[in-house]
Design a protein around this motif. Structure first.
Motif, short mmCIF file in Angstrom:
data_model
loop_
_atom_site.label_atom_id
_atom_site.label_comp_id
_atom_site.label_asym_id
_atom_site.label_seq_id
_atom_site.Cartn_x
_atom_site.Cartn_y
_atom_site.Cartn_z
N LEU A 172 0.83 -1.20 0.00
CA LEU A 172 0.00 0.00 0.00
C LEU A 172 0.87 1.25 0.00
O LEU A 172 1.82 1.35 0.79
N PRO A 173 0.57 2.23 -0.83
CA PRO A 173 1.30 3.51 -0.77
C PRO A 173 0.81 4.31 0.44
O PRO A 173 -0.41 4.39 0.69
N VAL A 174 1.72 4.86 1.21
CA VAL A 174 1.35 5.66 2.38
C VAL A 174 2.12 6.97 2.35
O VAL A 174 3.22 7.06 1.80
N SER A 175 1.55 8.00 2.94
CA SER A 175 2.22 9.29 3.01
C SER A 175 1.66 10.09 4.17
O SER A 175 0.52 9.89 4.59
N GLY A 176 2.46 11.01 4.68
CA GLY A 176 2.01 11.85 5.78
C GLY A 176 3.14 12.74 6.25
O GLY A 176 4.31 12.50 5.95
N TYR A 177 2.78 13.76 6.99
CA TYR A 177 3.78 14.74 7.40
C TYR A 177 4.50 14.31 8.67
O TYR A 177 3.88 13.82 9.62
N GLY A 178 5.82 14.46 8.65
CA GLY A 178 6.64 14.18 9.81
C GLY A 178 6.98 15.49 10.52
O GLY A 178 6.10 16.26 10.88
N LEU A 179 8.28 15.76 10.70
CA LEU A 179 8.72 17.01 11.31
C LEU A 179 8.98 18.07 10.25
O LEU A 179 8.49 19.19 10.32
N TRP A 180 9.78 17.71 9.22
CA TRP A 180 10.20 18.68 8.21
C TRP A 180 9.59 18.42 6.83
O TRP A 180 9.71 19.28 5.96
N SER A 181 9.02 17.28 6.63
CA SER A 181 8.62 16.94 5.27
C SER A 181 7.47 15.96 5.25
O SER A 181 7.11 15.37 6.28
N THR A 182 6.89 15.81 4.07
CA THR A 182 5.92 14.74 3.84
C THR A 182 6.70 13.48 3.51
O THR A 182 7.56 13.49 2.62
N PHE A 201 10.32 3.92 3.29
CA PHE A 201 10.09 5.29 2.85
C PHE A 201 11.12 5.66 1.79
O PHE A 201 12.31 5.66 2.05
N TYR A 202 10.62 5.97 0.59
CA TYR A 202 11.51 6.27 -0.52
C TYR A 202 11.72 7.77 -0.72
O TYR A 202 12.60 8.19 -1.48
N ASP A 203 10.93 8.59 -0.05
CA ASP A 203 11.05 10.04 -0.21
C ASP A 203 10.75 10.70 1.14
O ASP A 203 9.62 10.69 1.60
N GLN A 204 11.78 11.27 1.77
CA GLN A 204 11.61 11.95 3.05
C GLN A 204 12.79 12.87 3.29
O GLN A 204 13.87 12.65 2.75
N LYS A 205 12.57 13.91 4.07
CA LYS A 205 13.62 14.88 4.35
C LYS A 205 13.72 15.14 5.86
O LYS A 205 13.95 16.26 6.30
N GLU A 206 13.55 14.07 6.62
CA GLU A 206 13.65 14.20 8.08
C GLU A 206 15.12 14.32 8.50
O GLU A 206 16.03 14.06 7.72
N THR A 207 15.34 14.72 9.75
CA THR A 207 16.70 14.97 10.25
C THR A 207 17.54 13.69 10.23
O THR A 207 17.17 12.69 10.85
N PRO A 208 18.68 13.70 9.53
CA PRO A 208 19.55 12.51 9.51
C PRO A 208 19.96 12.11 10.93
O PRO A 208 20.29 12.96 11.76
N GLY A 209 19.90 10.81 11.19
CA GLY A 209 20.28 10.30 12.50
C GLY A 209 19.16 10.34 13.52
O GLY A 209 19.26 9.70 14.56
#
Length: 311
Positions: A172-182, A201-209
């Protein structure tokens, strides 16, 4: 290479068209005038700078157009790789196109009814693009938008993992907002529509680490075997931010700390991301949203019904 180009019919036609172009002839006259100017001439400096900009713009545009098919192919290949990975079918020597074609079947689902849509080519359907089209999308009521995506496509693309002609799992494709990105990803569940196989997750821009650990294979491995829907009433694991789950409702959640597998309800719990409470809550909410009534709940319920009828 240059000799081949000069011998081609397109090159000859192009040269003939330039010879008959009045603007090109005026350009040649002006070029000779500019080249005859002194190197300290302001007009010559500006003319050469403009010419260089035009040449660079043409080359960049040509490169973008020429490489477009390769970019599209690589994008599709990367998507197939992510789907195979969440399906547990990706190895170092895997032929991605061959494995995808043999084991994965894409289907379009009407989220409102939970039924398959057969009159749309699933391979060509782009759910993220459809979500931006008012004719193909719908606004999500604020009180139901726990994943904070505001708009969703009316139709969704799911992927069936086949083995010996039978459905082994559903992606199933899923998506939603984290801290910095969808965050965009895939949730793989067994054919029972209840037991988790994997998440990716193939596309995200959350804080590394921190929040970026959603792509860590060790953390993703914790999801295998977890249950999506509550089989008994489940209290919230995080007060004030994640709702309780009644029987039959999505119950899967990330918790603070490490899951104690000896405690009741642990089958609905996954270790939270250390130092990333907001991202953890975001992941919980997006999973609960897409497995809920606003997402794939109707579809998964029909999958389970069909399986029970066959068995």
């Amino acid at each position: 290479m240059l000799k081949v180009i000069k011998k081609s019919g397109h090159y000859v036609k192009f040269c003939a068209a330039l010879d008959n172009c009045k603007h090109y002839q005026k350009f040649l006259v002006y070029k000779e005038k500019v080249l005859a100017m002194g190197n300290d001439s302001l007009e010559k400096t500006i003319a050469i700078a403009v010419a260089l900009c035009l040449v660079c713009a043409v080359l960049v545009s040509f490169g973008a157009v020429a490489l477009k098919p390769l970019q599209v192919y690589n994008k599709n290949l990367d998507m197939k790789k992510n789907i195979l990975e969440v399906a547990g079918l990706m190895e170092d020597d895997t032929d991605i196109d061959a494995a995808f074609g043999e084991r994965i079947e894409a289907k379009i689902v009407n989220l409102e009814t939970g039924d398959y849509v057969e009159n749309i080519n699933a391979d060509e359907y782009d759910q993220r693009k459809a979500a931006k089209d008012p004719a193909q999308s719908v606004a999500i009521p604020k009180d139901k938008d726990i994943a904070h995506i505001r708009i969703k496509a009316k139709l969704a693309k799911v992927f069936l993992v086949k083995e010996d002609g039978k459905i082994r799992s559903i992606i199933l494709p899923v998506s939603g907002y984290g801290l910095w990105s969808t965050l965009y990803g895939f949730l793989s569940v067994d054919a029972d529509g209840q037991t988790v196989q994997s998440i990716n997750f193939y596309d995200q821009k959350e804080t590394p680490g921190l929040g970026g650990e959603v792509v860590n294979p060790k953390w993703r491995a914790l999801w295998k075997g977890k249950k999506v829907y509550a089989e008994i009433d489940q209290p919230s694991q995080v007060k004030g931010s994640i709702e309780d789950a009644d029987i039959g409702e999505p119950a899967l959640a990330l918790i603070k700390g490490v899951v104690d597998n000896d405690k009741p309800g642990s089958q609905y719990q996954v270790d939270g991301l250390a130092g990333a409470t907001i991202t953890s809550t975001g992941v919980t909410n997006l999973v609960r949203y897409w497995t809920g009534k606003e997402g794939f709940a109707r579809y998964l319920n029909k999958v389970r019904t069909v399986k029970r009828a066959k068995s």
